[in-house]
Structure formats: C-alpha cells, structure tokens
Enzyme design. Sequence first.
Site, mmCIF file in Angstrom:
data_model
loop_
_atom_site.group_PDB
_atom_site.id
_atom_site.type_symbol
_atom_site.label_atom_id
_atom_site.label_comp_id
_atom_site.label_asym_id
_atom_site.label_seq_id
_atom_site.Cartn_x
_atom_site.Cartn_y
_atom_site.Cartn_z
ATOM 1 N N GLU B 60 27.692 -20.056 -12.987
ATOM 2 C CA GLU B 60 28.632 -20.823 -13.804
ATOM 3 C C GLU B 60 30.055 -20.704 -13.250
ATOM 4 O O GLU B 60 30.813 -21.673 -13.237
ATOM 5 C CB GLU B 60 28.636 -20.311 -15.256
ATOM 6 C CG GLU B 60 27.293 -20.411 -15.969
ATOM 7 C CD GLU B 60 26.440 -19.152 -15.816
ATOM 8 O OE1 GLU B 60 26.471 -18.558 -14.707
ATOM 9 O OE2 GLU B 60 25.750 -18.786 -16.765
ATOM 10 N N SER B 176 -9.701 -5.472 14.838
ATOM 11 C CA SER B 176 -9.146 -6.375 13.818
ATOM 12 C C SER B 176 -7.963 -7.202 14.274
ATOM 13 O O SER B 176 -7.477 -8.045 13.547
ATOM 14 C CB SER B 176 -8.708 -5.569 12.596
ATOM 15 O OG SER B 176 -7.529 -4.871 12.895
ATOM 16 N N ARG B 192 8.143 -11.302 2.410
ATOM 17 C CA ARG B 192 8.807 -9.992 2.477
ATOM 18 C C ARG B 192 10.289 -10.133 2.155
ATOM 19 O O ARG B 192 10.859 -9.321 1.435
ATOM 20 C CB ARG B 192 8.677 -9.401 3.890
ATOM 21 C CG ARG B 192 7.345 -8.783 4.218
ATOM 22 C CD ARG B 192 7.446 -8.098 5.587
ATOM 23 N NE ARG B 192 6.156 -7.601 6.031
ATOM 24 C CZ ARG B 192 5.939 -7.103 7.252
ATOM 25 N NH1 ARG B 192 6.916 -7.053 8.146
ATOM 26 N NH2 ARG B 192 4.732 -6.653 7.587
ATOM 27 N N THR B 204 -1.885 2.358 6.569
ATOM 28 C CA THR B 204 -1.431 1.128 7.207
ATOM 29 C C THR B 204 -0.300 1.419 8.193
ATOM 30 O O THR B 204 -0.272 0.876 9.300
ATOM 31 C CB THR B 204 -0.981 0.110 6.149
ATOM 32 O OG1 THR B 204 -2.127 -0.251 5.363
ATOM 33 C CG2 THR B 204 -0.385 -1.137 6.765
ATOM 34 N N GLY B 313 -7.717 -2.643 -3.813
ATOM 35 C CA GLY B 313 -8.734 -2.446 -4.841
ATOM 36 C C GLY B 313 -8.212 -1.642 -6.028
ATOM 37 O O GLY B 313 -8.479 -1.974 -7.186
ATOM 38 N N ALA B 314 -7.472 -0.587 -5.751
ATOM 39 C CA ALA B 314 -6.968 0.258 -6.836
ATOM 40 C C ALA B 314 -6.030 -0.536 -7.742
ATOM 41 O O ALA B 314 -6.105 -0.452 -8.977
ATOM 42 C CB ALA B 314 -6.253 1.482 -6.255
#
Lengths: 376, 376
Positions: B60, B176, B192, B204, B313-314
């Site tokens: 504003e 992978s 991110r 990770t 999963g958790a």
Amino acid sequence: MNYSSHFTDSDRLYMAEAIELAQFGRFTTPPNPNVGCIIVKHNQIIATGYHRQAGQPHAEVYALRQAGDRAQGATAYVTLEPCSHFGRTPPCADALINAGITRVVVAMQDPNPNVAGQGIKRLRQAGIQVDVGLLADEAQLINRAFLKRMRTGMPYVQLKLATSLDGKIAMASGESQWITSREARQDVQVFRAQASAILSTRATVQADNASLTVRHHELPPNIQQIYPIESVRKPVRVILDSQNQLTGDENLFQQSGKIWLVRKQNIEFNQQNTTVLIESSASKHIDLYLLLKQLALQQINSVWVEAGSHLAGALLEQNLVDELIIYYAPKLLGHNALDLCFLPHLHQLALVPEFEFQSVQMVGPDLRCILTKKSL
Amino acid sequence: MNYSSHFTDSDRLYMAEAIELAQFGRFTTPPNPNVGCIIVKHNQIIATGYHRQAGQPHAEVYALRQAGDRAQGATAYVTLEPCSHFGRTPPCADALINAGITRVVVAMQDPNPNVAGQGIKRLRQAGIQVDVGLLADEAQLINRAFLKRMRTGMPYVQLKLATSLDGKIAMASGESQWITSREARQDVQVFRAQASAILSTRATVQADNASLTVRHHELPPNIQQIYPIESVRKPVRVILDSQNQLTGDENLFQQSGKIWLVRKQNIEFNQQNTTVLIESSASKHIDLYLLLKQLALQQINSVWVEAGSHLAGALLEQNLVDELIIYYAPKLLGHNALDLCFLPHLHQLALVPEFEFQSVQMVGPDLRCILTKKSL
C-alpha cells in the site's frame, strides 16, 4: 522430401477436415485403415465421405456418390492414397477418374503392398494432377496401427497401466479394488472399443473375474450416439493360458464376442466363442513376439493389453510396446505394495525402456498419460 | 459468507491485477506474505505497489507514494487486509486514511493475530467504504504457506519427488544419475528459491554430495532478470543428522547460506554458517512434527523437502505433507529398482495418503505434477 511448397492454406484446411472425418471410423474400420475424403469445387466443399467398415465403400466412393455430376473438374482431398486394386470393393482410383476429378491431394502413400504407389500412378496416368504429402504426420497418426502392421508385419501394441503415484497396483495383501476411479475405468472402454484385439492373461481373468468386453453403455454419450450398440465391433479377446488353467466357466466366456485362447498344447476346450491357438515354441512361456506376429497375420492392427505386472514387464523387456497409457490415481501406496512392472532382467539404467510423453489429460480425479516408444 | 454481490467486473479485473503483482514478491517476502495493491481513480490505474521484502514498505505504501495527492477520493485494491499495527513499518491502514482513499477493496482478512480484522475496522471507523472477499481463493493461494503458519502454527510442507513412471528412484545397484532431466533439475531451483527452508537428510547430503543451495544462474532468465543475484534470499537448509554423522567437510557446508543441523544430542560442531538444533524427544528418530512446529516458530512459512524415500515416507505417514511436486521421467525401471516412498506402517488401502492433482506441466522431456492434500 518436402512437398509443402505445393500446398496452399486452403489445401491444408480441407485436408485437416478430411483427417477429422477419417476418425469417425475409428471404432469400426479395423482391419482397414481410417480414411476421410473431401471434394471441393470453386472453393466450396461439395461432398464428404469416410470409410466406415471393412466391406463397405471406401471414403472416396461415399464422397463421389454425394457429389454426383458436380465432381466434374473438382479436387479430392484424401487422407490415404486411393486404392488401385479390386479388394472387397472396386478400385477408388478408377472411381475418381471416372467421376472427372481433375486434382487429387493425398496426405500419404498407402504402404499396403497391394497399393504402394500404384493408386497415385494410375491417377497420374489418367492425366489427374496428384499432390502427395500434405499433413502426412497427422494422417500417419490416425492409422499408426494399420501402418505398423503393413510396414513391419507386427501389430501396434498399447499397454494400459493403472497405478498409484508411486507405481503400485495393489497393497501387499493383494487388496486393490478402486485404485483408479470409475471415470478412468470408463475411459478404458473407449480404448478397448478401438482395438483390434484385447490381450490379457489367465491370471487377470481369474483374479478380476474380467470379461474384457466393450461395454457400450459405459462409452461417453457422444460416442454412443455415433455408434449404435450394434455397429461397435467386439475386439477379439486374446488370453494367455500357458498352463491350461481356464475351464470355460469364467465370466469371460459367458460374454459374447470371439476369444482366442493361447496355449502351449492342445487339450479339449469346448466353448462356442473360443478358438484355441497353440504356440508351440520350445520355451515353457508363450513367445510373445511369435504370438504378436501371428495376430498380425490374422489382420489384427492393434492390440490393447490389460494385464498384470508380469505380462506388462515381459512385453517391455522384449521391446514390444509401442504405446503406454498410464492412469495415475492421486494416492501413494508405499514400498510394500505391489509393483507396476516386473522387469527381472533389467539391471542397468542405460538399458531401461524409454518413452516420450504425447498427451496428458485429467480423467475424473486421475491423470491419464499417453507415451510412445522413444524414437532413436 | 458470499460477498460477491458487492463487486463489479472492473473490481474483479483490478483485484486480479493486484494478485498478479503480489506474486512478484514470491522470492523475497518470506516470512512476510505476498501483497499487491492497485490504486484506481475514475476507472484508471494511477498507482501500483507490491511488497518486496520484510522490513521494506508494504504494498500500500509503495502505491500511495506513487499516487501522491491523486490518491484523494481513489479506491485501493489490496490482496490482503491492510495492517493496523506498528511492525517494522507503520500501519498501512493509517497511510490509506491519511492519503484520502475513500474505498478499499480487500481480497481477504489477514489471519495474523496482530491484524485479524483490526485493519478493516480501523478503515471503517475512519469512514472509508471497505469491501472484503473479492477473489479470496486466489489471494489465499498465493499466500498458502504464510496463511498455514498463521492459522495452525505449522509450516506449509512441499515434498519434491523425482521418479520413473513406475515410481522408482534408482536401480537396485543404487545407480540413479539422471533419472530426471536437466530441465527438471533447473525447475527445482525455482521452488527452492521460493521456500523459507529446504529440508533434507544426512543421507542425501552424503550420497548426492548435495549443496541444496539456490543456484541463481540456473533460474529461468525471466526470473534472473527480476531478481538480481543479490536480492534472492538463501533459504535456510535444515538437515536431519540424528546420528551425528556429518563432519562439516561436506560440500553443503562449503556453500554460503545458513544451515540448521538437527541432532538428538549436542556435540561440538564448528562451522560458521551452521547452528545445531537439538530435538530431544524420547524417540531415537527426530520427531518431525515437533521439528516443523519449531521451524514455524522461527518464522519458516514453507519447507521444501528434498530427500530420499525414508524422510518422504515418514512425513507422509504422519500426514505432514501439504503438497507433492512429482517429476516423472518417461522411463520404466522395473520392480527390482528402489521405491519412491517408504511407508512401513501402511497396510490398508483405506488409509493410504490421498491427494488431488492441481497442475500438470511438461518440463523438458519430463512431466511435473503438483498435487495437494485431499480435502476432506
């Protein structure tokens, strides 16, 4: 070869319309291709036609009948090269010549060895201007199954998968009802109705008590309207039963429509609608490549596969899948649940089956992805 | 309550523009909300503003400065209720009153307990017409993280997953690299850059040698242009390390930007950019609910989770995920490959985590699906 310089924007519009028209036949033409024809004179569409069913007139003939004498001096737009041979109907090339058509625009040549350029040659010999190659990619797409069979002697294989977001098809307990939605299951009916054959296994027939028929009342209303129940074909149901475990009492056999039961050895099987095919290769499994080859010889253009992770995996490992249709339900079942694809021989990332996304669409709460084999 | 009868089509257009404007702040405003403001007089936009960064003027104030004396008798469209309290800046309600604004259209009330209707009340007491509720759903959406924190004391949790079509993240061997494409990995940068915090794990950080930073040069050019490298925030990197296995030598710690290392017990850890948080609940695992609660107390609106199948999963099993962002690579890895989500306690289909597709978009050769928790 780039033919595009031949064509005007009007040419493109008319051919696009002919392709649109061709697709009206998609539930009924197999084993024939889908073909559309539009006849234009003085920049006006004077007649249209599409091929409806094997044995019935080709698209050109429908359009020429509608045009009558006005076909004199007109241009015909045809999505596939007009035929030059006597099949179940007389050659369309002759019909176009006799009607006095002076230009024919053809989206693509017919790879059918009975045609293969002969139709175009015949037209040209009669003094007709023939321009080939307009919207060829689009025209290929609507007949991708027919064209694959003509070019390779193999049917076009569509593998249907229905899964959670994490690639699971049932809980470890086997509990699996309603992973995907009612809408997704109805959508499957539209694919079944377009297939030449539906391929499945003894296990699926028993576990799901599957009939694998096209349920006309589950087709979308607009499709029901175009195709009254009596004109929708019943794709032949091809069921793998290498251990001779099906008895004939299963739900599958109670539903009308042809069944080809694929076995390794012939034992007595009495069901009126069922033919037993013997695949007698040395392996204890049914040789899928040989089976598909056999299906193509029986004029099966396209095979719609609905089965479990083992058949899916075997087809994928042998590089026999042309198209994936995957329905994703917006759920996660976790690592204990049962896997979508059984690929026992795959150990290297460099060798995994690769595809390309072609279309993505919501079907009720689920997502349907269509992918084709990655082009090399 | 349905306020829509108050509003004209012009009102809707101006508010839609204010919401558009608000989103320019999405990389820079956290922990503050995104707010846009448009000032209209005689059906002309005379000034615009959006909130850029905590500590800088509110939307504003930017717009009023631009409008100057012309604000007299004008209407202000604001995507969030103007504040009524002295925070880092003076109350916007007073600024609107002092500028002579005669009508304020507000998309939604601010749930911040310091405002919560007080701003609207203050404007009305000054004789200004205040209409509330225009495009409220759209306004909620752009501040869903801020709003969740204000309403529940918990951050908005976005779980990023990258997988093959069949829900696999790596070959059984662990191989992978490059499951998803370069384009997908660049797209992750945009998420991110908007997050308040990035949550990951020791595993990770070690396995991928991940830095978990925003790499400005990988943001799309249009975003780079709006946000020069020095104004993009560096989301705090929250790393779970319950076994005290990280040494401080990992790539993560060499990249500038705050790190909060979450451990079960305090041992010496010397890295200038790192604070150790102790989560001392009785469990040997880190209590994720308590951790997220703690993050919200530290003004973390949104948490972007990039980790393996165990943390994913958790969070899912504890119903802590608000949004899934799944990148599907068009490949099949098969049943031997490693699973996307580890959900050890899930045994019944009726209890699986359910979501709703919100958007689906191609990112290079991959498909990005955004889903939100299924509303009950």
